[in-house]
Write a protein that holds these residues in place. Structure first.
Motif, mmCIF file in Angstrom:
data_model
loop_
_atom_site.group_PDB
_atom_site.id
_atom_site.type_symbol
_atom_site.label_atom_id
_atom_site.label_comp_id
_atom_site.label_asym_id
_atom_site.label_seq_id
_atom_site.Cartn_x
_atom_site.Cartn_y
_atom_site.Cartn_z
ATOM 1 N N SER A 1 0.901 -1.068 0.029
ATOM 2 C CA SER A 1 -0.041 0.145 -0.008
ATOM 3 C C SER A 1 1.085 1.414 -0.071
ATOM 4 C CB SER A 1 -0.398 0.036 1.173
ATOM 5 O OG SER A 1 -1.011 0.736 1.644
ATOM 6 N N ASP A 2 1.739 1.291 0.450
ATOM 7 C CA ASP A 2 2.939 2.610 0.905
ATOM 8 C C ASP A 2 3.341 2.427 -0.940
ATOM 9 O OD1 ASP A 2 2.053 2.100 3.291
ATOM 10 O OD2 ASP A 2 4.821 1.421 3.907
ATOM 11 N N ASP A 3 3.966 0.921 -1.116
ATOM 12 C CA ASP A 3 4.756 1.692 -2.374
ATOM 13 C C ASP A 3 3.702 2.185 -3.890
ATOM 14 O OD1 ASP A 3 6.814 0.807 -1.284
ATOM 15 O OD2 ASP A 3 6.774 -1.214 -2.411
ATOM 16 N N ARG A 4 2.716 1.766 -3.235
ATOM 17 C CA ARG A 4 1.166 2.031 -4.255
ATOM 18 C C ARG A 4 0.844 3.681 -4.340
ATOM 19 N NH1 ARG A 4 -0.391 -2.556 -7.498
ATOM 20 N NH2 ARG A 4 -0.501 -4.633 -6.019
ATOM 21 N N ALA A 5 0.950 4.134 -3.556
ATOM 22 C CA ALA A 5 0.883 5.481 -2.682
ATOM 23 C C ALA A 5 1.730 6.218 -3.481
ATOM 24 C CB ALA A 5 0.817 5.121 -0.707
ATOM 25 N N LYS A 6 3.612 5.410 -3.725
ATOM 26 C CA LYS A 6 4.231 6.035 -4.114
ATOM 27 C C LYS A 6 4.210 6.011 -5.783
ATOM 28 C CE LYS A 6 6.861 5.394 -0.034
ATOM 29 N NZ LYS A 6 7.970 4.280 -0.144
ATOM 30 N N ASP A 7 3.137 5.360 -6.448
ATOM 31 C CA ASP A 7 3.040 4.639 -7.828
ATOM 32 C C ASP A 7 4.343 4.139 -8.444
ATOM 33 O OD1 ASP A 7 1.932 5.195 -10.548
ATOM 34 O OD2 ASP A 7 3.752 6.473 -11.146
ATOM 35 N N LEU A 8 4.765 3.180 -7.491
ATOM 36 C CA LEU A 8 5.567 1.963 -7.452
ATOM 37 C C LEU A 8 4.355 0.674 -8.143
ATOM 38 C CD1 LEU A 8 7.796 2.589 -4.857
ATOM 39 C CD2 LEU A 8 8.515 3.432 -7.042
ATOM 40 N N ILE A 9 5.676 -0.063 -8.813
ATOM 41 C CA ILE A 9 3.801 -1.086 -9.227
ATOM 42 C C ILE A 9 5.017 -2.408 -8.637
ATOM 43 C CG2 ILE A 9 3.652 -2.951 -11.100
ATOM 44 C CD1 ILE A 9 4.626 -0.122 -13.184
ATOM 45 N N PRO A 10 4.642 -2.792 -7.472
ATOM 46 C CA PRO A 10 4.999 -4.409 -6.741
ATOM 47 C C PRO A 10 4.454 -5.448 -8.153
ATOM 48 C CG PRO A 10 3.481 -2.856 -5.348
ATOM 49 C CD PRO A 10 3.696 -2.371 -6.615
ATOM 50 N N PHE A 11 5.531 -6.099 -7.639
ATOM 51 C CA PHE A 11 5.204 -7.041 -9.032
ATOM 52 C C PHE A 11 5.291 -8.522 -8.669
ATOM 53 C CE2 PHE A 11 8.548 -8.291 -11.266
ATOM 54 C CZ PHE A 11 10.068 -7.492 -10.817
ATOM 55 N N CYS A 12 6.609 -8.620 -7.651
ATOM 56 C CA CYS A 12 6.662 -10.589 -7.295
ATOM 57 C C CYS A 12 7.153 -10.744 -5.941
ATOM 58 C CB CYS A 12 8.201 -10.986 -7.837
ATOM 59 S SG CYS A 12 8.315 -12.334 -7.774
ATOM 60 N N LEU A 13 6.657 -11.381 -4.953
ATOM 61 C CA LEU A 13 7.428 -11.738 -3.769
ATOM 62 C C LEU A 13 7.733 -13.358 -3.285
ATOM 63 C CD1 LEU A 13 7.091 -12.117 -0.454
ATOM 64 C CD2 LEU A 13 5.511 -12.817 -0.534
ATOM 65 N N VAL A 14 9.772 -12.601 -3.067
ATOM 66 C CA VAL A 14 10.015 -13.893 -2.953
ATOM 67 C C VAL A 14 10.054 -14.434 -1.685
ATOM 68 C CG1 VAL A 14 12.394 -15.698 -3.264
ATOM 69 C CG2 VAL A 14 11.749 -13.976 -5.065
ATOM 70 N N ALA A 15 9.066 -15.202 -1.197
ATOM 71 C CA ALA A 15 8.863 -16.167 0.360
ATOM 72 C C ALA A 15 10.240 -16.813 0.552
ATOM 73 C CB ALA A 15 7.465 -15.961 0.510
ATOM 74 N N THR A 16 10.273 -17.643 2.114
ATOM 75 C CA THR A 16 11.199 -18.257 2.628
ATOM 76 C C THR A 16 11.022 -18.965 3.303
ATOM 77 O OG1 THR A 16 12.731 -16.747 1.788
ATOM 78 C CG2 THR A 16 14.100 -18.171 3.121
ATOM 79 N N LEU A 17 10.923 -20.306 2.720
ATOM 80 C CA LEU A 17 10.739 -21.658 3.936
ATOM 81 C C LEU A 17 12.200 -22.486 4.011
ATOM 82 C CD1 LEU A 17 7.043 -23.002 2.556
ATOM 83 C CD2 LEU A 17 7.956 -21.811 4.207
ATOM 84 N N GLY A 18 12.448 -22.101 4.967
ATOM 85 C CA GLY A 18 13.294 -22.255 6.054
ATOM 86 C C GLY A 18 15.341 -21.604 5.346
ATOM 87 N N SER A 19 14.831 -20.336 5.837
ATOM 88 C CA SER A 19 16.115 -18.961 5.761
ATOM 89 C C SER A 19 17.345 -19.913 6.282
ATOM 90 C CB SER A 19 15.369 -17.679 6.477
ATOM 91 O OG SER A 19 16.374 -17.451 8.160
ATOM 92 N N THR A 20 18.178 -18.856 5.361
ATOM 93 C CA THR A 20 19.558 -19.267 5.541
ATOM 94 C C THR A 20 20.348 -18.677 7.371
ATOM 95 O OG1 THR A 20 20.586 -18.863 3.156
ATOM 96 C CG2 THR A 20 21.791 -18.881 4.696
ATOM 97 N N PRO A 21 19.934 -17.457 7.264
ATOM 98 C CA PRO A 21 20.313 -17.748 8.969
ATOM 99 C C PRO A 21 20.104 -18.252 10.276
ATOM 100 C CG PRO A 21 20.258 -15.167 7.439
ATOM 101 C CD PRO A 21 19.424 -16.294 6.708
ATOM 102 N N ALA B 1 14.283 -19.445 9.337
ATOM 103 C CA ALA B 1 12.943 -19.115 10.149
ATOM 104 C C ALA B 1 12.120 -19.366 8.248
ATOM 105 C CB ALA B 1 12.875 -17.481 9.582
ATOM 106 N N PHE B 2 10.748 -19.583 8.608
ATOM 107 C CA PHE B 2 9.364 -19.626 7.931
ATOM 108 C C PHE B 2 8.528 -18.318 7.302
ATOM 109 C CE2 PHE B 2 11.596 -23.810 9.115
ATOM 110 C CZ PHE B 2 10.834 -24.937 7.350
ATOM 111 N N ASP B 3 8.358 -18.839 6.518
ATOM 112 C CA ASP B 3 7.377 -16.681 5.970
ATOM 113 C C ASP B 3 6.502 -17.632 6.424
ATOM 114 O OD1 ASP B 3 9.728 -15.209 6.358
ATOM 115 O OD2 ASP B 3 9.822 -15.218 3.881
ATOM 116 N N ASP B 4 5.243 -16.699 6.798
ATOM 117 C CA ASP B 4 3.819 -17.227 6.532
ATOM 118 C C ASP B 4 3.411 -16.837 4.771
ATOM 119 O OD1 ASP B 4 1.112 -17.819 7.721
ATOM 120 O OD2 ASP B 4 0.884 -15.505 7.909
#
Lengths: 476, 476
Positions: A225-245, A248-251
């Motif tokens: 919502s913040d980014d759309r307000a700035k006229d940006l175009i959200p187009f991709c999310l990379v979610a992680t199941l089992g992060s490297t550090p 951790a698992f994203d929801d």
């Protein structure tokens, strides 16, 4: 190719490798060499005349092996594992022997078809969404690394958003969009997301993860919502199941719903933890993957298949073909509509017959054997956790669903002190760990990596950690 | 890893491969299977329980081998060769056995250092410019494929031009530039340039080649001047030494001078022909490479090293690091200033120990042995040319400096007739060729590919071509 020479030299080589594995415990996991050590040991130019193969084998110990970090050693607890097995090595020998380049169906039909089949096998074995099966609009492909899988996913997502924008306004170009395009990931995501975004040249917005190092729907919604307000175009999310550090698992379930509503490509990177989904008791972690447009995990990390073998699926394979199709005549053939032309699914044109090693491993160990391997590593990690819990000097940090990684530190110690502990351990060279900096905390990561790791090795590692810590704490 | 199992199964596998090579001439070079042939021959899911390795070997002939296109067959004359040798296979066995992931020096010092050394060896063996040596500002790296080398070169060039523009005006972004950025190549360049440009998202201008399928300085100058007049920004030229359709050579000396004057990154792609520069008599073809910013050739095509091994050099390695550097703590180490961190030189993070096979091949055959291999293939191509010259029905088209490729067609035949000839040859399945369309002419390409190809095979191929042509010409 001289077949007799292959047998003769190949047997020498196999014996060398088998001996290496038999004696790997006797080697210091980290080498003692300094940068530039090898130059003086080798000639400054290639030999003019042929040398005996036995001579090369004889040279190995005094040259190459001096500078090897032994990733397969039971004293290697760094990064994440890189898998190995005799079955995988045999698959590679066959792939090297056939030496076809399977960029299209006709270039070697079995190279394409076996890949389709074993990737379908994995969908079923991991209980991934059915839309990833080749029988529908989706399909699987073996990439070299998770980095390539993430890049390819971001490119497919870029292609989709560009097409959508151009449908509305045909004068739109990638250049006009680029500075507005935003990829999202967690601040815990792997550096491969940074690299993919660097290559694509768009924006990356890292969402600050919570205390469990996980990101959730509301944070993503806010960011979009913040980014759309700035006229940006959200187009991709990379979610992680089992992060490297911290593994951790994203929801993904929550995030995926937002992606669906917002028309954002969801790529799920389960590079390390993905192998564990072969065990039914961990498949609940896949909750939400039904929202994903693409997914990858690395059998070459934790599933007994050696590097390189990163399994990737896409929900709608036309997005690959839209993103990568370049079609000169010398590559055209009559079968392109009935079988996947994998060259359109990846960055390179050429590709090895990597499905052979996946097939060999799945058959040699069976699903039951692979589950046994995964569960054993998790049990060993739990054993290490129990040691930590019984020593008040240490604390377990960022506990996640336990896979093979345990993050810990000296409980009352500063980052500086923990950094000293890590340094002392690696200078000691009996075991090898790498650190991470998470939420301003310097942490030590112990990962059960080797196929050879047993209870005694975890005991040994723990004793070394205690010993080095005691020495350090006495000094300070 | 069970060492005994490795020896046992590995020997079975080596025997299978050795037998395959011994009998490869008895196999039809193209398989007879139809798309989807393999599915009914394999189970629909992975086995639950382990299977015997010998069972897998037993299954190979009736499943996988039915659908193999035999790239190593002396009847394979398609595409370009993919190299192989027992020495390279042994190198891969060792690489698989050690199974380290050499993304940085500390991750396995010898993996980085041997690569630096053998890439320097190749600079000397091919008589490439000294600035590619690791001792100066340059250096070499093994990429998986030429496609990756070209992409990485274009990305480094993009990074250079962006930095330059930003020095003048810090408000400039990639998005603002992208629609103006132009890459140049010949209309004969490999599809990997199209793919690299598709990924980067900039413009590609293909320069129309002359009657020798080569591009020259004045055409490039004209194109640049036209584009600058349109407010576009020329920033990279990918020149080809040995094109895929006809093995044509661009005038790199002339083009290079223009690139230098115009501040344009020159990448030279010698994927196939580069191996021939190991013979002093072909090194004159490198004339002008002293202008290049980066260069690649594929030892995995014609230098007895199996896929994947694409050798690439850069004149100033800081451009790689600028383009790709992402540096999380778990990958940081104390040695990054004294040895190359190859992860910044490539798309993937992980990497196999591929320099081993290059080292094994260079030592096992010696430079003299590799030269012998190259010269033999060129002699065989010349033999085929002599056959064509003595048959008035055929003409040699687009003759270039003879390497292992000969382009020909039915002299008085239409494109349609030549297409029929190619189709008839491939349906016959005794030999395998692929066509090309060059300057509106449909041509047949015969490439000497296999290590096993001898005079008798060229004779045989020629007899088949004559026979099929006669049949076709009688019919029409």
């Amino acid at each position: 190719m001289d077949s007799d020479q292959l047998i003769l030299s190949g047997q020498m080589m196999l014996k060398f490798v088998a001996d290496y594995w038999r004696t790997i415990e006797n080697r210091s996991v980290l080498p003692s060499v300094q940068p530039g050590y090898l130059q003086p040991l080798l000639p400054s130019q290639a030999p003019e005349e042929p040398e005996q193969f036995s001579q090369i084998i004889n040279d190995l110990e005094s040259t190459i092996m001096q500078g090897v970090t032994h990733w397969q050693s039971p004293y290697f607890y760094a990064y994440y594992p890189t898998a190995n097995s005799y079955a995988a090595i045999c698959g590679d020998i066959l792939s090297a022997g056939i030496a076809c380049v399977g960029f299209s169906w006709i270039a070697s039909p079995s190279c394409t078809e076996l890949e389709v089949i074993v990737m379908d096998w994995l969908v079923k074995a991991l209980n991934l969404p059915e839309f990833f099966l080749s029988t529908g609009n989706g399909g699987g492909v073996i990439q070299g690394t998770a980095s390539e899988a993430v890049l390819v996913a971001v490119l497919a997502a870029r292609s989709r958003v560009l097409n959508r924008m151009q449908e509305k306004d045909s004068s739109i170009t990638l250049g006009k969009l680029l500075d507005k395009l935003v990829v999202y990931c967690s601040d815990q995501a792997h550096s491969s997301v940074d690299k993919a975004v660097l290559i694509v040249g768009c924006k990356l917005r890292k969402i600050v993860s919570d205390n469990n190092c996980s990101i959730k729907a509301d944070q993503l919604e806010q960011a979009i919502s913040d980014d759309r307000a700035k006229d940006l175009i959200p187009f991709c999310l990379v979610a992680t199941l089992g992060s490297t550090p911290t593994c951790a698992f994203d929801d993904v379930a929550g995030l995926g719903k937002v992606c669906q509503e917002e028309n954002i490509w969801l790529h799920v990177d389960a590079a390390y933890a993905g192998s564990a989904f072969i065990c039914p008791e961990y498949q609940y972690l896949l909750n939400g993957v039904e929202y994903s447009d693409s997914f990858n995990f690395n059998p070459h990390k934790w599933m007994l298949v050696n590097f390189d073998c990163s399994a990737m699926w896409i929900k709608d394979r036309t997005y690959f073909i839209n993103a990568f199709n370049v079609d000169p005549l010398y590559l055209k053939h009559d079968y392109s509509k009935v079988a996947p032309d994998y060259r359109h699914w990846q960055i390179p044109l050429g590709r090895r017959f990597r499905s052979l090693k996946l097939w060999f491993v799945l058959r040699t160990y069976g699903l039951s054997g692979i589950r046994k391997h995964i569960r054993k590593h998790i049990e060993l990690a739990k054993l290490f956790i129990s040691y930590l819990e019984n020593d008040k000097r240490f604390e377990i940090v960022f506990p996640s669903i336990t896979m093979g990684l345990v993050c810990f530190r000296l409980k009352d110690g500063s980052n500086e002190l923990n950094e000293k502990l890590l340094k002392a351990l690696n200078e000691d060279k009996r075991i090898y760990l790498v650190p991470s900096m998470v939420k301003q905390r310097f942490i030590l990561r112990l990962v059960v990596c080797s196929y050879l790791t047993e209870v005694k090795h975890i005991e040994y590692a723990w004793n070394i950690i205690k010993e080095v810590a005691t020495k350090l704490l006495t000094k300070t």
